[in-house]
Design a protein around this motif. Structure first.
Motif, short mmCIF file in Angstrom:
data_model
loop_
_atom_site.label_atom_id
_atom_site.label_comp_id
_atom_site.label_asym_id
_atom_site.label_seq_id
_atom_site.Cartn_x
_atom_site.Cartn_y
_atom_site.Cartn_z
N TYR A 127 0.82 -1.22 0.00
CA TYR A 127 0.00 0.00 0.00
C TYR A 127 0.86 1.26 0.00
O TYR A 127 0.38 2.34 -0.36
N PHE A 128 2.11 1.14 0.41
CA PHE A 128 2.99 2.31 0.45
C PHE A 128 3.15 2.94 -0.93
O PHE A 128 3.42 4.13 -1.06
N ASP A 129 2.98 2.13 -1.97
CA ASP A 129 3.14 2.61 -3.35
C ASP A 129 1.80 2.91 -4.01
O ASP A 129 1.74 3.11 -5.23
N GLN A 130 0.74 2.92 -3.23
CA GLN A 130 -0.59 3.22 -3.76
C GLN A 130 -1.08 4.57 -3.25
O GLN A 130 -0.62 5.06 -2.22
N PRO A 131 -2.04 5.20 -3.96
CA PRO A 131 -2.53 6.52 -3.54
C PRO A 131 -3.18 6.47 -2.15
O PRO A 131 -3.78 5.46 -1.76
N LEU A 132 -3.08 7.56 -1.44
CA LEU A 132 -3.66 7.62 -0.10
C LEU A 132 -5.17 7.53 -0.12
O LEU A 132 -5.81 7.28 0.90
N THR A 133 -5.78 7.75 -1.29
CA THR A 133 -7.24 7.66 -1.40
C THR A 133 -7.76 6.26 -1.09
O THR A 133 -8.93 6.11 -0.75
N VAL A 134 -6.92 5.23 -1.21
CA VAL A 134 -7.36 3.87 -0.92
C VAL A 134 -7.08 3.47 0.52
O VAL A 134 -7.41 2.35 0.93
N TYR A 135 -6.49 4.36 1.31
CA TYR A 135 -6.12 4.04 2.69
C TYR A 135 -7.33 4.12 3.61
O TYR A 135 -8.21 4.96 3.44
N SER A 136 -7.33 3.28 4.63
CA SER A 136 -8.30 3.42 5.71
C SER A 136 -7.82 4.56 6.63
O SER A 136 -6.69 5.04 6.51
N SER A 137 -8.65 4.98 7.56
CA SER A 137 -8.26 6.05 8.48
C SER A 137 -7.07 5.61 9.34
O SER A 137 -6.18 6.41 9.65
N GLY A 138 -7.04 4.33 9.72
CA GLY A 138 -5.93 3.81 10.50
C GLY A 138 -4.62 3.84 9.73
O GLY A 138 -3.56 4.16 10.28
N MET A 139 -4.68 3.50 8.45
CA MET A 139 -3.48 3.52 7.61
C MET A 139 -2.97 4.95 7.44
O MET A 139 -1.76 5.20 7.46
N LYS A 140 -3.91 5.90 7.27
CA LYS A 140 -3.50 7.30 7.15
C LYS A 140 -2.85 7.79 8.44
O LYS A 140 -1.87 8.55 8.41
N SER A 141 -3.38 7.36 9.58
CA SER A 141 -2.80 7.75 10.87
C SER A 141 -1.38 7.21 11.00
O SER A 141 -0.48 7.93 11.45
N ARG A 142 -1.19 5.96 10.60
CA ARG A 142 0.15 5.37 10.68
C ARG A 142 1.13 6.10 9.78
O ARG A 142 2.27 6.37 10.17
#
Length: 229
Positions: A127-142
């Motif tokens: 996911y590190f190489d994917q757009p932040l639009t696909v992130y969950s709120s927890g992933m964005k926090s991390r």
């Protein structure tokens, strides 16, 4: 009950000089700070207790330079972080990798180092190489917390506390790095919870009705914070 305003000290790091800030709510003017003057020194981490709606995020944003006061002057003589969890500097259409390298260039750091550091800490794998639009709120926090830790500041600003995440490995790594950072840095944290402040600060202030009061101990601050006039 004895309380005092934040007093001047010799070595300033952040100084508020006669700072006022208020907002029009549509029905009345909400005062966040009323001619507040105080300093925060390196090595003296400070917690600020404030109830919901008192202006916790506003005062942290002013310290970071994200909001300007209505009156008065804010002086900074040190490297002050963006608030923990702040995502205003990243582009959601870009990947974590692209955002890391962009932020690194803004702070004149090695993009390879910042990218590698964040990859290790946030543990987002592919996911590190994917757009932040696909992130969950927890992933964005991390990711946002990892990005904050990748840059060494003199003062770290925390609004309400650690990001909400159930990832045990991330909490371990990020917590260890934060403790290491704070051994040589200062933290300013605002929260409605005295328990949150206990993790970071021995002294605290209370924000109430636009006035900021400082105490030598968190226990003293709690007494004013919990006191109902």
């Amino acid at each position: 009950m004895v309380c005092r305003r934040l007093s001047e000290t010799e070595d300033e790091m952040i100084e508020f000089d006669g700072v006022s800030k208020s907002f029009w709510t549509g029905t009345q003017r909400k005062v966040i700070l009323d001619r507040a003057s105080f300093r925060v020194e390196l090595g003296n981490s400070m917690g600020i207790l404030a109830g919901n709606g008192a202006g916790k995020t506003t005062i942290i944003n002013m310290m970071a330079g994200l909001e300007k006061p209505d009156e008065g002057t804010i002086r900074k003589t040190s490297r002050v972080s963006f608030p923990l969890g702040f995502m205003g500097g990243v582009n959601n259409r870009h990947s974590a990798k692209e955002n890391c390298r962009h932020i690194a260039r803004l702070y004149q750091l090695d993009p390879d180092y910042v990218e590698s550091f964040c990859r290790y800490v946030c543990g987002l794998a592919e996911y590190f190489d994917q757009p932040l639009t696909v992130y969950s709120s927890g992933m964005k926090s991390r990711f946002s917390f990892s990005l904050l830790l990748a840059i060494e500041f003199d003062i770290y600003l925390i609004d309400e506390g650690m990001p909400s995440t159930s990832d045990v490995e991330f909490n371990r790594k990020a917590g260890n790095i934060l403790r290491e950072r704070l051994s040589n840095a200062t933290v300013i944290i605002v929260s409605h919870s005295p328990q949150t402040l206990e993790r970071f600060c021995r002294s605290a202030a209370v924000l109430r009705n636009g006035k900021l009061y400082q105490f030598e101990t968190l226990e003293e601050a709690k007494r004013l914070y919990e006191y109902k006039a």
